[in-house]
Design a protein around this motif. Structure first.
Motif, PDB file in Angstrom:
ATOM      1  N   VAL A  43       0.844  -1.193   0.000  1.00  0.00           N
ATOM      2  CA  VAL A  43       0.000   0.000   0.000  1.00  0.00           C
ATOM      3  C   VAL A  43       0.882   1.246   0.000  1.00  0.00           C
ATOM      4  O   VAL A  43       1.902   1.293   0.695  1.00  0.00           O
ATOM      5  CB  VAL A  43      -0.919   0.022   1.245  1.00  0.00           C
ATOM      6  CG1 VAL A  43      -1.746   1.300   1.291  1.00  0.00           C
ATOM      7  CG2 VAL A  43      -1.829  -1.195   1.253  1.00  0.00           C
ATOM      8  N   THR A  44       0.493   2.250  -0.753  1.00  0.00           N
ATOM      9  CA  THR A  44       1.203   3.521  -0.781  1.00  0.00           C
ATOM     10  C   THR A  44       0.395   4.595  -0.062  1.00  0.00           C
ATOM     11  O   THR A  44      -0.826   4.467   0.115  1.00  0.00           O
ATOM     12  CB  THR A  44       1.470   3.987  -2.225  1.00  0.00           C
ATOM     13  OG1 THR A  44       0.209   4.293  -2.850  1.00  0.00           O
ATOM     14  CG2 THR A  44       2.189   2.912  -3.024  1.00  0.00           C
ATOM     15  N   ILE A  45       1.082   5.638   0.334  1.00  0.00           N
ATOM     16  CA  ILE A  45       0.407   6.773   0.952  1.00  0.00           C
ATOM     17  C   ILE A  45      -0.614   7.382  -0.016  1.00  0.00           C
ATOM     18  O   ILE A  45      -1.701   7.803   0.384  1.00  0.00           O
ATOM     19  CB  ILE A  45       1.429   7.827   1.399  1.00  0.00           C
ATOM     20  CG1 ILE A  45       2.245   7.301   2.579  1.00  0.00           C
ATOM     21  CG2 ILE A  45       0.748   9.133   1.776  1.00  0.00           C
ATOM     22  CD1 ILE A  45       1.458   7.126   3.858  1.00  0.00           C
ATOM     23  N   ARG A  46      -0.278   7.421  -1.297  1.00  0.00           N
ATOM     24  CA  ARG A  46      -1.206   7.968  -2.285  1.00  0.00           C
ATOM     25  C   ARG A  46      -2.499   7.150  -2.310  1.00  0.00           C
ATOM     26  O   ARG A  46      -3.604   7.714  -2.388  1.00  0.00           O
ATOM     27  CB  ARG A  46      -0.559   7.978  -3.667  1.00  0.00           C
ATOM     28  CG  ARG A  46      -1.455   8.591  -4.757  1.00  0.00           C
ATOM     29  CD  ARG A  46      -0.721   8.667  -6.086  1.00  0.00           C
ATOM     30  NE  ARG A  46       0.436   9.536  -6.008  1.00  0.00           N
ATOM     31  CZ  ARG A  46       0.390  10.865  -6.091  1.00  0.00           C
ATOM     32  NH1 ARG A  46      -0.782  11.471  -6.258  1.00  0.00           N
ATOM     33  NH2 ARG A  46       1.499  11.574  -6.020  1.00  0.00           N
ATOM     34  N   GLN A  47      -2.391   5.822  -2.239  1.00  0.00           N
ATOM     35  CA  GLN A  47      -3.592   4.987  -2.239  1.00  0.00           C
ATOM     36  C   GLN A  47      -4.443   5.240  -0.989  1.00  0.00           C
ATOM     37  O   GLN A  47      -5.669   5.241  -1.046  1.00  0.00           O
ATOM     38  CB  GLN A  47      -3.191   3.519  -2.320  1.00  0.00           C
ATOM     39  CG  GLN A  47      -2.641   3.102  -3.674  1.00  0.00           C
ATOM     40  CD  GLN A  47      -2.050   1.709  -3.648  1.00  0.00           C
ATOM     41  OE1 GLN A  47      -1.436   1.285  -2.658  1.00  0.00           O
ATOM     42  NE2 GLN A  47      -2.241   0.972  -4.740  1.00  0.00           N
ATOM     43  N   ILE A  48      -3.773   5.432   0.136  1.00  0.00           N
ATOM     44  CA  ILE A  48      -4.504   5.722   1.373  1.00  0.00           C
ATOM     45  C   ILE A  48      -5.242   7.052   1.257  1.00  0.00           C
ATOM     46  O   ILE A  48      -6.405   7.170   1.646  1.00  0.00           O
ATOM     47  CB  ILE A  48      -3.534   5.734   2.573  1.00  0.00           C
ATOM     48  CG1 ILE A  48      -2.990   4.317   2.821  1.00  0.00           C
ATOM     49  CG2 ILE A  48      -4.221   6.267   3.828  1.00  0.00           C
ATOM     50  CD1 ILE A  48      -1.860   4.253   3.817  1.00  0.00           C
ATOM     51  N   ALA A  49      -4.576   8.053   0.699  1.00  0.00           N
ATOM     52  CA  ALA A  49      -5.220   9.354   0.525  1.00  0.00           C
ATOM     53  C   ALA A  49      -6.430   9.246  -0.395  1.00  0.00           C
ATOM     54  O   ALA A  49      -7.489   9.831  -0.118  1.00  0.00           O
ATOM     55  CB  ALA A  49      -4.204  10.354  -0.045  1.00  0.00           C
ATOM     56  N   GLU A  50      -6.299   8.475  -1.475  1.00  0.00           N
ATOM     57  CA  GLU A  50      -7.420   8.305  -2.395  1.00  0.00           C
ATOM     58  C   GLU A  50      -8.580   7.576  -1.726  1.00  0.00           C
ATOM     59  O   GLU A  50      -9.745   7.926  -1.908  1.00  0.00           O
ATOM     60  CB  GLU A  50      -6.949   7.553  -3.640  1.00  0.00           C
ATOM     61  CG  GLU A  50      -5.994   8.352  -4.523  1.00  0.00           C
ATOM     62  CD  GLU A  50      -5.431   7.535  -5.663  1.00  0.00           C
ATOM     63  OE1 GLU A  50      -5.679   6.305  -5.692  1.00  0.00           O
ATOM     64  OE2 GLU A  50      -4.732   8.109  -6.530  1.00  0.00           O
ATOM     65  N   GLU A  51      -8.269   6.545  -0.955  1.00  0.00           N
ATOM     66  CA  GLU A  51      -9.312   5.798  -0.252  1.00  0.00           C
ATOM     67  C   GLU A  51     -10.036   6.688   0.765  1.00  0.00           C
ATOM     68  O   GLU A  51     -11.256   6.592   0.940  1.00  0.00           O
ATOM     69  CB  GLU A  51      -8.708   4.587   0.456  1.00  0.00           C
ATOM     70  CG  GLU A  51      -9.677   3.752   1.262  1.00  0.00           C
ATOM     71  CD  GLU A  51     -10.641   2.964   0.389  1.00  0.00           C
ATOM     72  OE1 GLU A  51     -11.745   2.635   0.887  1.00  0.00           O
ATOM     73  OE2 GLU A  51     -10.305   2.662  -0.778  1.00  0.00           O
ATOM     74  N   ALA A  52      -9.265   7.560   1.430  1.00  0.00           N
ATOM     75  CA  ALA A  52      -9.847   8.445   2.438  1.00  0.00           C
ATOM     76  C   ALA A  52     -10.519   9.666   1.823  1.00  0.00           C
ATOM     77  O   ALA A  52     -11.275  10.369   2.511  1.00  0.00           O
ATOM     78  CB  ALA A  52      -8.765   8.900   3.409  1.00  0.00           C
ATOM     79  N   GLY A  53     -10.228   9.934   0.556  1.00  0.00           N
ATOM     80  CA  GLY A  53     -10.809  11.099  -0.098  1.00  0.00           C
ATOM     81  C   GLY A  53     -10.224  12.412   0.390  1.00  0.00           C
ATOM     82  O   GLY A  53     -10.946  13.403   0.534  1.00  0.00           O
ATOM     83  N   VAL A  54      -8.904  12.398   0.659  1.00  0.00           N
ATOM     84  CA  VAL A  54      -8.240  13.606   1.157  1.00  0.00           C
ATOM     85  C   VAL A  54      -7.040  13.916   0.271  1.00  0.00           C
ATOM     86  O   VAL A  54      -6.532  13.031  -0.432  1.00  0.00           O
ATOM     87  CB  VAL A  54      -7.771  13.422   2.620  1.00  0.00           C
ATOM     88  CG1 VAL A  54      -8.941  13.081   3.522  1.00  0.00           C
ATOM     89  CG2 VAL A  54      -6.680  12.366   2.728  1.00  0.00           C
ATOM     90  N   PRO A  55      -6.533  15.139   0.299  1.00  0.00           N
ATOM     91  CA  PRO A  55      -5.309  15.454  -0.436  1.00  0.00           C
ATOM     92  C   PRO A  55      -4.132  14.643   0.101  1.00  0.00           C
ATOM     93  O   PRO A  55      -4.049  14.346   1.299  1.00  0.00           O
ATOM     94  CB  PRO A  55      -5.111  16.949  -0.170  1.00  0.00           C
ATOM     95  CG  PRO A  55      -6.452  17.462   0.233  1.00  0.00           C
ATOM     96  CD  PRO A  55      -7.127  16.336   0.930  1.00  0.00           C
ATOM     97  N   LEU A  56      -3.233  14.277  -0.777  1.00  0.00           N
ATOM     98  CA  LEU A  56      -2.075  13.463  -0.402  1.00  0.00           C
ATOM     99  C   LEU A  56      -1.295  14.095   0.743  1.00  0.00           C
ATOM    100  O   LEU A  56      -0.875  13.410   1.683  1.00  0.00           O
ATOM    101  CB  LEU A  56      -1.171  13.262  -1.620  1.00  0.00           C
ATOM    102  CG  LEU A  56       0.134  12.493  -1.395  1.00  0.00           C
ATOM    103  CD1 LEU A  56      -0.148  11.066  -0.939  1.00  0.00           C
ATOM    104  CD2 LEU A  56       0.955  12.484  -2.694  1.00  0.00           C
ATOM    105  N   ALA A  57      -1.079  15.397   0.698  1.00  0.00           N
ATOM    106  CA  ALA A  57      -0.265  16.065   1.714  1.00  0.00           C
ATOM    107  C   ALA A  57      -0.883  15.978   3.102  1.00  0.00           C
ATOM    108  O   ALA A  57      -0.172  16.053   4.114  1.00  0.00           O
ATOM    109  CB  ALA A  57      -0.053  17.524   1.328  1.00  0.00           C
TER     110      ALA A  57
END
Length: 239
Positions: A43-57
């Motif tokens: 899992v990548t941080i980008r995938q987590i951000a997409e799953e959570a619906g938040v900006p990557l930063a």
């Protein structure tokens, strides 16, 4: 509930972040879900951000690098360990009581099974079953901080309930019991192996799992048979 020692990294929130206080929790839940399904390294941080619906930063803003986010999940759920230890404390450890070992194993197993079948804890329970069995640096940190102290408490209680066994043998028994529990959390094959007679992860199977572990411990660490004093032959009367 998150204790003061288990809160994610604090930082001054920007006006945008402060307007969406649910985002921090959404990130944690998304990480739980993806880590439980694909493993930490899948899992990548980008995938987590997409799953959570938040900006990557925003993931880094709240939790820092990925290994800190992984750690934050277990800190957040530390109350499940506290629940198991409370159940252990409630089980009076009396070696003479045949139900003592059963109560100890119930404290070890049943809170986790309930969590596995709750809406809010299902992904976390699967994550525990899947990820902590691997010897990664991230898992080892979590094990040492959260799970090893609990393990020592349960091993000590089992040793008190099985005083004839060595501490080393009881530690083996704990490890085998843990293997059975973790496997039950993550392996879904029982449905097809039983030809659809069983349901994967059935919470009603928890009593069977408790009996299996208790029976295994007693079979592997049997109490020594009581020694009999040799019979003294009676003296025959002399005529």
């Amino acid at each position: 509930m998150v204790t003061s020692t288990s809160r994610p990294r604090a930082a001054k929130a920007s006006p945008r972040a402060a307007s969406r206080p649910d985002r921090q929790q959404a990130i944690l839940l998304a990480a739980e879900k993806l880590f439980s399904q694909h493993g930490y390294h899948g899992v990548t941080i980008r995938q987590i951000a997409e799953e959570a619906g938040v900006p990557l930063a925003l993931v880094g803003y709240y939790y820092g690098p990925k290994h800190e986010l992984f750690h934050a999940i277990f800190a957040h759920w530390n109350q499940t360990i506290e629940e198991r230890l409370a159940a252990l404390d409630a089980a009076a450890v009396d070696p003479q009581d045949p139900q003592t070992l059963t109560r100890i194993v119930e404290a070890f197993v049943k809170p986790v099974i309930r969590l596995r079948h709750s809406e809010e804890g299902a992904y976390y329970a699967q994550l525990v079953g899947r990820e902590l069995a691997y010897g990664s640096a991230e898992a080892d940190r979590v094990l040492r901080e959260f799970f090893d102290p609990m393990a020592h408490r349960f091993i000590a209680a089992m040793h008190a309930a099985l005083p004839h066994a060595s501490l080393g043998d009881v530690a083996w028994g704990y490890q085998f019991a843990l293997g059975a529990l973790l496997h039950h959390l993550v392996d879904d094959r029982v449905t097809r192996l039983s030809q659809n007679q069983n349901r994967a992860g059935d919470p009603e199977a928890s009593d069977r799992l408790v009996r299996f572990i208790v029976g295994g411990l007693r079979a592997a660490l049997p109490a020594p048979a009581p020694t009999r004093k040799p019979a003294i032959p009676s003296r025959r009367r002399q005529a």
